[in-house]
Scaffold this active site. Structure first.
Site, PDB file in Angstrom:
ATOM      1  N   HIS A  63     -11.439  44.500  33.146  1.00 25.60           N
ATOM      2  CA  HIS A  63     -11.066  43.081  33.126  1.00 25.60           C
ATOM      3  C   HIS A  63      -9.598  42.901  33.526  1.00 25.60           C
ATOM      4  CE1 HIS A  63     -11.805  38.994  30.957  1.00 25.60           C
ATOM      5  NE2 HIS A  63     -10.891  38.869  31.894  1.00 25.60           N
ATOM      6  N   HIS A  65      -6.888  40.596  36.227  1.00 21.44           N
ATOM      7  CA  HIS A  65      -6.681  39.505  37.192  1.00 21.44           C
ATOM      8  C   HIS A  65      -5.570  39.912  38.150  1.00 21.44           C
ATOM      9  CE1 HIS A  65      -9.235  36.673  34.965  1.00 21.44           C
ATOM     10  NE2 HIS A  65      -8.771  37.281  33.887  1.00 21.44           N
ATOM     11  N   ASN A  97     -11.442  35.046  39.914  1.00 20.86           N
ATOM     12  CA  ASN A  97     -10.863  33.690  39.858  1.00 20.86           C
ATOM     13  C   ASN A  97      -9.579  33.588  40.673  1.00 20.86           C
ATOM     14  OD1 ASN A  97      -9.495  35.275  37.981  1.00 20.86           O
ATOM     15  ND2 ASN A  97      -8.967  33.529  36.698  1.00 20.86           N
ATOM     16  N   ASP A 154     -15.152  34.276  34.944  1.00 23.82           N
ATOM     17  CA  ASP A 154     -14.069  34.369  33.952  1.00 23.82           C
ATOM     18  C   ASP A 154     -12.882  33.456  34.263  1.00 23.82           C
ATOM     19  OD1 ASP A 154     -12.915  35.574  31.572  1.00 23.82           O
ATOM     20  OD2 ASP A 154     -11.406  36.312  32.975  1.00 23.82           O
ATOM     21  N   HIS A 181     -17.216  34.988  29.890  1.00 23.49           N
ATOM     22  CA  HIS A 181     -16.088  34.369  29.185  1.00 23.49           C
ATOM     23  C   HIS A 181     -16.724  33.304  28.288  1.00 23.49           C
ATOM     24  CE1 HIS A 181     -12.049  32.142  29.238  1.00 23.49           C
ATOM     25  NE2 HIS A 181     -12.883  31.248  28.750  1.00 23.49           N
ATOM     26  N   ASP A 321      -7.644  42.290  30.096  1.00 28.25           N
ATOM     27  CA  ASP A 321      -7.572  40.887  30.544  1.00 28.25           C
ATOM     28  C   ASP A 321      -6.165  40.611  31.078  1.00 28.25           C
ATOM     29  OD1 ASP A 321      -8.088  38.262  31.161  1.00 28.25           O
ATOM     30  OD2 ASP A 321      -8.268  37.565  29.096  1.00 28.25           O
ATOM     31  N   HIS A 325       1.404  35.857  35.099  1.00 24.17           N
ATOM     32  CA  HIS A 325       1.846  34.535  35.541  1.00 24.17           C
ATOM     33  C   HIS A 325       3.322  34.628  35.891  1.00 24.17           C
ATOM     34  CE1 HIS A 325      -1.742  32.262  34.620  1.00 24.17           C
ATOM     35  NE2 HIS A 325      -1.820  32.828  33.428  1.00 24.17           N
ATOM     36  N   PHE A 339      -2.512  29.922  30.275  1.00 26.41           N
ATOM     37  CA  PHE A 339      -3.044  30.923  29.351  1.00 26.41           C
ATOM     38  C   PHE A 339      -2.913  32.307  29.999  1.00 26.41           C
ATOM     39  CE2 PHE A 339      -5.643  27.167  28.117  1.00 26.41           C
ATOM     40  CZ  PHE A 339      -5.525  27.213  26.733  1.00 26.41           C
ATOM     41  N   GLY A 340      -2.563  33.323  29.225  1.00 28.97           N
ATOM     42  CA  GLY A 340      -2.628  34.678  29.776  1.00 28.97           C
ATOM     43  C   GLY A 340      -1.481  35.572  29.355  1.00 28.97           C
TER      44      GLY A 340
HETATM   45 ZN   LIG Z   1     -11.696  35.026  30.111  1.00 26.81          ZN
END
Ligand SMILES: [Zn+2]
Length: 448
Positions: A63, A65, A97, A154, A181, A321, A325, A339-340
Site C-alpha cells: 500500500h 502512493h 489514485n 483507495d 478502503h 499507506d 504531500h 489526509f496522509g
Molecule cells: Zn485508504
C-alpha cells in the site's frame, strides 16, 4: 566479479525459518552462500562486519502512493523508490489514485516501464472503477494481463455495493485481491479526525469508528457470498479487527493490513506529541496536520485492538499507506489539510517498537513485512537462499536517529515524527545488483 561478505549478522528469514547468527556471501547480485553458526572464509571479497545487526529478506509494501502521474511535486516513482530502498523495501504496490487514475492496461504498463531502472519492483494496483468515480468498472482482465496485482479505489471507498460485488466476482475469476478502503462517506462526512473525547475537546468534526466498521461488514458479506478475495486496507478499529477475525474463522477469503501509524499513534497525537506507550503529552503542537490521516488515528482501545490483530494473525501484513504531500497541503488549518502520512522510511522503527515491548518476535515482525504481504497479494518473493537474487535488508534495531525533513528521501516530509527520535534504522538494502548503503555502515566496510 563483485563479492560482498556480510559477516556475523543475526539472520532472520521467515522463508527458511532461520533465526541465527551467520555469514552471507553475495556474488554479482546473487546469494552465493549462507553459512549459519560459523564464518565463511572468502578471498577477494569486500566485507562488512554485521555484529549486532539484523539481516532479513527485503520488505514488501502492498500500500504505497507514488503520486505519479499528476502530482510529481509530492512524489515521483523514482523518489518513492529511493524512499522505499531507504526504508528497506524492494517490492511496493502502487495505488492508482493518481491523475489520471490507473484505470486501463496502457497506464498499468506505463507505471511498470516508469519504474524500470529504479532498482526495485513497483507493482501497480489498478482502479476498481474508471477515474475512481465508482460508476463504471474497469477492464479487470486486460489490466491483470498488463501486470496489475490487485484493484482498489483507495483514497475513496466504493460506496456502490453492486460495483464492489462485481469487482469481487472478477477477483474470484482472476485470482487477485480487491483492496478496500473501508469508509462510509455518509458517516465520515466532513470529519477530519477520530470521533471521540479528543475531537470533542479540540472542537473538530469527528469520523466515527462505525464509518469504517460498517463498510468492513459489507465487504466481508460480499466476499463471503461471491468467493472473491477482499483485502481490508489500513484497519484502524477494534470492531473492524473483530469482524475480520470472525470472517477468517468461517472461511471468508479475507486478508488485512495495518499501518505503523495506526498501531503506534493515538488521536491524542493531533493535539501534540505523545509518549507512544503511555499517551503522556511530551510537547503540545495543537492541531498537528501531520497527524491527519484517513482512516484517522484512533483512541488507545482501537490501537490495542489493531496490535492484538497483528499478534494473532487476524491482520496479515504491515503496510505503510505511504501518502506523501507537499508543505502546501499540510501548512494550513487542520480541517483543510490533506489526509496522509509519509511512511516508508519510518515503518521499521515503529514496527520494532512492537518487538521491543514484547508484543511480537523479531521473526514475526519480519514476516509481517515480507512473506505475509507477499502471500496475501500472490507476489513472488523470496528469502535469503543460496542461488536466489539478493533481496535483503540489513538494519540496526538499536540505532537511534532523529526524523528530520532532510533525513527522509521521500519528497513527502509529512509525518508527526518530524523532530522526534526513533530507534532502529535500515543500513543497507540490496535488490539484485542495486545497493542502497547508508553512510553509518561505511565505517564497517572493508575493501579487499
Ligand atoms: Zn485508504
Amino acid at each position: 566479479m563483485s563479492r560482498l561478505l556480510l559477516s556475523g549478522a543475526r539472520i532472520v528469514c521467515p522463508y527458511t525459518s532461520i533465526d541465527s547468527t551467520g555469514d552471507v556471501l553475495i556474488e554479482d547480485g546473487r546469494v552465493a552462500a549462507v553459512c549459519i553458526g560459523k564464518s565463511l572464509d572468502v578471498d577477494q571479497a569486500e566485507s562488512v562486519d554485521c555484529k549486532g545487526l539484523v539481516l532479513s529478506p527485503a520488505f514488501v509494501d502492498v500500500h504505497v502512493h507514488l503520486r505519479e502521474p499528476g502530482e510529481e511535486h509530492k512524489e515521483t516513482i523514482a523518489s518513492g523508490a529511493s524512499a522505499a530502498l531507504a526504508g528497506g523495501f524492494t517490492t511496493i504496490c502502487a495505488m492508482p489514485n493518481t491523475n489520471p487514475a490507473i484505470d486501463n492496461s496502457r497506464l498499468v504498463r506505463w507505471v511498470i516501464d516508469r519504474a524500470n531502472g529504479t532498482g526495485i519492483r513497483v507493482l501497480p494496483i489498478g482502479a476498481i472503477t474508471i477515474a475512481r468515480q465508482g460508476k463504471v468498472p474497469v477492464d479487470y482482465e486486460a489490466m491483470v494481463k498488463a501486470g496489475a496485482v490487485a484493484f482498489s479505489d483507495d483514497g475513496s471507498p466504493v460506496m456502490n455495493s453492486r460495483m464492489m460485488r462485481l469487482a469481487l466476482l472478477y477477483s474470484r475469476t482472476l485470482g487477485v485481491p480487491i483492496s478496500s478502503h473501508c469508509e462510509d462517506t455518509e458517516l465520515s462526512a466532513k470529519g477530519c479526525m477520530h470521533d471521540g473525547a479528543v475531537s470533542a475537546r479540540l472542537g473538530l468534526p469527528g469520523i466515527p469508528a462505525s464509518a469504517e466498521e460498517a463498510m468492513i461488514y459489507r465487504d466481508l458479506s460480499l466476499a463471503a457470498e461471491t468467493g472473491g478475495h477482499i483485502h481490508i486496507a489500513h484497519v484502524s478499529t477494534s470492531g473492524g479487527v473483530e469482524a475480520i477475525r470472525h470472517a477468517k474463522k468461517i472461511g471468508v477469503r479475507v486478508t488485512a493490513e495495518a499501518t505503523p501509524h495506526h498501531f503506534t499513534f493515538t488521536d491524542e497525537w493531533v493535539a501534540g506529541w505523545r509518549d507512544s506507550s503511555t499517551d503522556r503529552c511530551l510537547s503540545i503542537s495543537a492541531y498537528d496536520t501531520n497527524a491527519k490521516v484517513n482512516p484517522p488515528l484512533r483512541s488507545r482501545e482501537h490501537v490495542e485492538a489493531v496490535i492484538d490483530g497483528l499478534v494473532d494473525g487476524t491482520i496479515d501484513a504491515i503496510a505503510t499507506d505511504h501518502a506523501p504531500h507537499s508543505v502546501l497541503e499540510k501548512d494550513c488549518p487542520f480541517e483543510e489539510a490533506a489526509f496522509g502520512i509519509s511512511g516508508l522510511e519510518t515503518a521499521l522503527p515503529l514496527s520494532l517498537e512492537l518487538v521491543r515491548t514484547g508484543r511480537i518476535s523479531m521473526m514475526k515482525m519480519v514476516s509481517l513485512l515480507t512473506i505475509s504481504p507477499a502471500k496475501a497479494f500472490g507476489i513472488d518473493h523470496w528469502g535469503i537462499e543460496e542461488g536466489r537474487d539478493a533481496n535483503l535488508v540489513l538494519f540496526d534495531p538499536n540505532l537511534k536517529w532523529t526524523v528530520t525533513p532532510s533525513a527522509l528521501l521521500s519528497k513527502g516530509k509529512n509525518t508527526p515524527l518530524i523532530g522526534r527520535q526513533v530507534m532502529g534504522r535500515v543500513l543497507m538494502t540490496i535488490s539484485g545488483n542495486k545497493r542502497y548503503v547508508r553512510e553509518e555502515l561505511k565505517a564497517k566496510w572493508k575493501q579487499h
